[in-house]
Design an enzyme around this catalytic site. Structure first.
Site, PDB file in Angstrom:
ATOM      1  N   SER A   1       0.823  -1.218   0.000  1.00 14.74           N
ATOM      2  CA  SER A   1       0.000   0.000   0.000  1.00 14.74           C
ATOM      3  C   SER A   1       0.852   1.262   0.000  1.00 14.74           C
ATOM      4  CB  SER A   1      -0.886   0.025   1.252  1.00 14.74           C
ATOM      5  OG  SER A   1      -1.834  -0.985   1.188  1.00 14.74           O
TER       6      SER A   1
ATOM      7  N   GLU B   1      -3.113 -13.748   1.914  1.00 15.93           N
ATOM      8  CA  GLU B   1      -3.345 -12.808   3.003  1.00 15.93           C
ATOM      9  C   GLU B   1      -4.785 -12.933   3.495  1.00 15.93           C
ATOM     10  OE1 GLU B   1      -3.186  -8.636   1.925  1.00 15.93           O
ATOM     11  OE2 GLU B   1      -2.974  -8.067   4.022  1.00 15.93           O
TER      12      GLU B   1
END
Lengths: 397, 396
Positions: A118, A233
């Site tokens: 991110s 994830e």
């Protein structure tokens, strides 16, 4: 037939490990290293890479034996390493030797891993990220800023997604690297969150260098590699507890039992509904595990992540409503020594605040519903304005 | 509690069973056929029912035959799921769900051996006239009395709503006798049995009011045994009802996804709008949760691996809510067409409403769950999460 033999093989290997490396006597590092050597780190991985080449559903057989003998949860020692880095390395490392060189210390929790995905300008639209990697001889030079990086301050290695070709459409110009977090030009700063703690970091990359041998997958194929990480994830985050009534719901039930003065029939029904949903979620996880084979987790992992995030929030909202005015008090906003999971060990009020992030981290609930709609149900995507355009021409902000 | 290793793993025979029943339903219980039979006097096709029992042999999979038990409750749940997906008209609830399990549990004996085989073969049908509350036997609500008459019994009383009773060949009736509450078998056509077909919201699942006036009855389970027999039947009924709810909900999800892919508005498929897509994603989650709880309950009762009280309540609380919600969302996402008589959405919606009320509502089952896991919860102080209180706040 072979499933029975495989289960027996896993069980025998696990018993041998705990017999030769008594979890109550030896260091965590030795025990987890021995588990790797015996193929018990990820049983579905190939032999020599921490696995036995058997069904991933058999992982629980090994884990339960190690836990029963007093062993620690390997996953919690190196969560990003175990849950995300390992499957990505196994699938995309340039050589088996390189994979093994990373996996053994990862499994032993000697080397912690973090994830550099991110950015301030790229959250849900991860493929739009701007951090650049430019080739320079046998190395790449990386510049940019990453955010929401848990464990970056402890990590030896980072899973890095960076743009190697800004003239390509956004999904095509990315490549995937393993970054040495100790390299010059890598600067980690704690990021304080609304709970007061700092379990995440910002990572600044200024001319940080990565050898090309540490690239995972082909140049320009980074998005496909990243999907391996992301699927794992979501499965890792969503994978619920295998024991009825354990996990977050245990907090609510314990609080309910401890506070008979706060009981009302309406709260009782609300808690029963939450308990039932937690149980349906747990059983769905069990069902997914039973049907899991050696294959990689699919988009179904998104169901689990979506439900556990929303359930967590609803459970702590219930706790707050049970506490009434008392719920408005707070322990402390001072940053604790080890802020990594301080929130989840803190008072109910702190866990309540922490749970707000559950529907954002690891894929927002909105993105997860898109994934369920498009990849599981086969619904058409939204019309896009960025498709096919070179990344550098897409408006950002 | 430890679960057996094969929980949630369907074997090849179960997959084949599912395919077989699905094929049969596609041929003999398509929408046009369902509409034809729901408008017929009997409410179902006895010939189709007999083929399910005879040709396919899927009505009594958990019932013993000469060689012992064939199949099991999970197999029966697979069948119930498929019949529910097709809204097959017939006494699925009364006969497969409740009467057959009651007879299976009633123990060896002449009466059971006489009644069970024709039900399993599909040549006769049965209804279960036993009062329940929240899916548990409720002897306090019994409205039928039993007296000895000659070598047998006579029953007198009135039952307001009995599913599948109008066309049933035999009624299993709980009645209060001189020695307590017992379970009796009454022939549907016997003297003293009056059945009045009720006008029901769900036309595919009939109900009747039953008046018994000194109706001749035979004793199936005496007061010492009736509670066990009835309790087992209600547990199995709850599991099979849950499986039926899963089947209906999955069919509606499939239907609505197809519609959302092809219905165009504003120049694009409505399924590409997130408002629609996200609702469908939530429907998917509801169906998956329902499936997990329904089959967990089936495996739990078949293998004795979990508390039936909790397993059936988890399944019923989850599946009733899931089917109702998925059916309501199906109507919403189909827009105007979904509200018409010609569209099949209302058939499923009405079944969802009925199923949610049968054998206890989601709320009643949550109450049962609360009784089991909340009201008696004892948690050691060490496991109670900390709460920031006045002391900490003053310390700052």
């Amino acid at each position: 037939m072979s499933a029975v033999t495989d289960a027996a093989r896993v069980e025998e290997a696990a018993r041998k490990v705990v017999a030769e490396h008594d979890p109550r006597q030896v260091s965590t590092r030795e025990l987890l290293g021995a588990c790797f050597d015996a193929g018990l780190a990820w049983v579905h991985f190939p032999e020599g890479l921490g696995g036995l080449g058997v069904s991933r559903g058999l992982q629980t057989v090994a884990d339960e034996i190690v836990r029963a003998a007093g062993g620690p949860s390997a996953f919690s020692r190196n969560p990003i390493g175990y849950g995300m880095a390992a499957p990505t390395i196994r699938e995309h490392a340039q050589s088996t030797e390189q994979a093994r060189a990373w996996l053994r210390p990862l499994a032993a929790a000697e080397e912690i891993w973090c994830q550099l995905f991110s950015e301030p300008g790229a959250g849900s639209d991860l493929a739009g990220l701007a951090t650049s990697a430019v080739p320079d001889g046998a190395e790449w030079v990386v510049n940019g800023q990453k955010v929401w990086t848990s464990l970056a301050h402890h990590a030896r290695w980072g899973l890095l997604l960076a743009r190697t070709d800004p003239d390509q459409p956004k999904h095509k110009g990315l490549s995937y690297f393993v970054l040495d977090m100790g390299a010059p030009g890598v600067e980690t700063r704690p990021l304080r969150q609304m709970t007061g703690q700092a379990e995440f970091n910002e990572v600044y990359l200024n001319d940080a260098r990565v050898p090309d041998a540490h690239r995972l997958g082909a140049v320009g194929d980074g998005w496909r590699v990243a999907l391996t990480t992301l699927m794992n994830e979501r499965t890792a985050i969503g994978a619920g507890s295998s024991l009825r009534g354990s996990g977050t719901i245990a907090d609510a039930v314990a609080l309910w039992a401890a506070r008979p003065d706060c009981h009302t029939p309406v709260l009782r029904d609300r808690l029963a509904a939450l308990w039932t949903r937690a149980e349906a979620h747990r059983l769905t996880g069990e069902r997914a595990r039973r049907s899991a084979t050696t294959g990689s987790p699919g988009p179904e992992g998104s169901i689990s992540k979506l439900v556990s995030a929303e359930l967590n929030q609803q459970i702590y909202e219930f706790c707050m409503d049970l506490l009434g005015l008392e719920g408005t008090l707070y322990g402390s906003y001072a940053i604790s020594e080890d802020g990594r999971d301080a929130d989840w060990r803190g008072p109910i009020q702190q866990r309540f605040l922490r749970s707000r992030a559950n529907t954002i981290e690891g894929g927002t609930s909105e993105v997860l519903r898109n994934i369920l709609g498009e990849r599981v149900l086969g619904l058409p995507g939204e019309p896009r304005t960025d498709a096919g355009k070179p990344w550098k021409e897409i408006p950002r902000g | 509690m430890a679960e057996t290793g094969d929980v949630f793993a369907f074997d090849a025979e179960q997959l084949e069973l599912r395919r077989t029943v699905r094929r049969f339903c596609a041929e003999h219980s398509d929408e046009a056929t369902v509409r034809r039979w729901m408008d017929s006097p009997a409410g179902y096709d006895p010939a189709t029912w007999a083929r399910l029992g005879g040709e396919l042999g899927v009505l009594g999979l958990a019932a013993p035959d000469e060689s012992g038990v064939v199949g099991g409750l999970v197999d029966q749940a697979v069948v119930a799921e498929e019949l529910g997906a097709a809204l097959l008209c017939g006494p699925v609830f009364g006969t497969i769900g409740l009467a057959i399990p009651a007879l299976v549990m009633a123990g060896d004996g002449g009466l059971r051996d006489e009644l069970l085989p024709p039900l399993v073969a599909g040549v006769r049908t049965a209804a279960f006239a036993v009062p329940e509350r929240a899916g548990r036997f409720d002897p306090a609500s019994i409205t039928v009395g039993a007296v000895r008459a000659g070598g047998g019994w006579e029953l007198t009383g009135w039952l307001a709503q009995v599913v599948d009773a109008a066309a049933a060949d035999v009624l299993l009736v709980a009645a209060s006798g001189p020695d307590g509450v017992a379970l009796f078998a009454v022939e549907g056509t016997a003297d003293g049995v009056d059945r009045e077909l009720l006008s029901t919201m769900d036309l595919t699942r009939r109900q009747a009011a039953v008046r018994l006036s000194e109706a001749p009855a035979r004793l199936l389970a005496d007061p010492g045994d009736a509670e066990r027999v009835i309790g087992y039947a209600l547990d199995v009924g709850a599991v099979l009802l849950a499986a039926e709810q899963v089947g209906g909900a999955q069919r509606l999800l499939d239907l609505t996804v197809e519609y959302a892919k092809h219905r165009l508005q504003f120049g694009r498929p409505i399924g590409s709008f997130q408002a629609v897509k996200h609702r469908l994603a939530d429907m998917l989650v509801a169906v998956e949760h329902a499936r997990s709880t329904a089959y967990h309950a089936a495996w739990a009762i078949q293998g004795g691996t979990d508390d039936p009280w909790l397993a059936t309540s988890i399944a019923q609380a989850t599946c009733s809510q899931a089917y109702s919600r998925v059916a309501a969302d199906t109507l919403q996402l189909h827009g105007g067409i979904g509200f018409t008589w010609e569209h099949q959405a209302h058939l499923y919606y009405k079944r969802a409403v009925t199923d949610a009320a049968l054998l206890g509502s989601a709320e009643e089952h949550r109450n049962r769950i609360a009784l089991a896991v909340l009201d008696r919860a004892v948690v050691p102080p060490s496991q109670v999460p900390p709460v920031a209180g006045v002391a900490e706040a003053l310390r700052g």
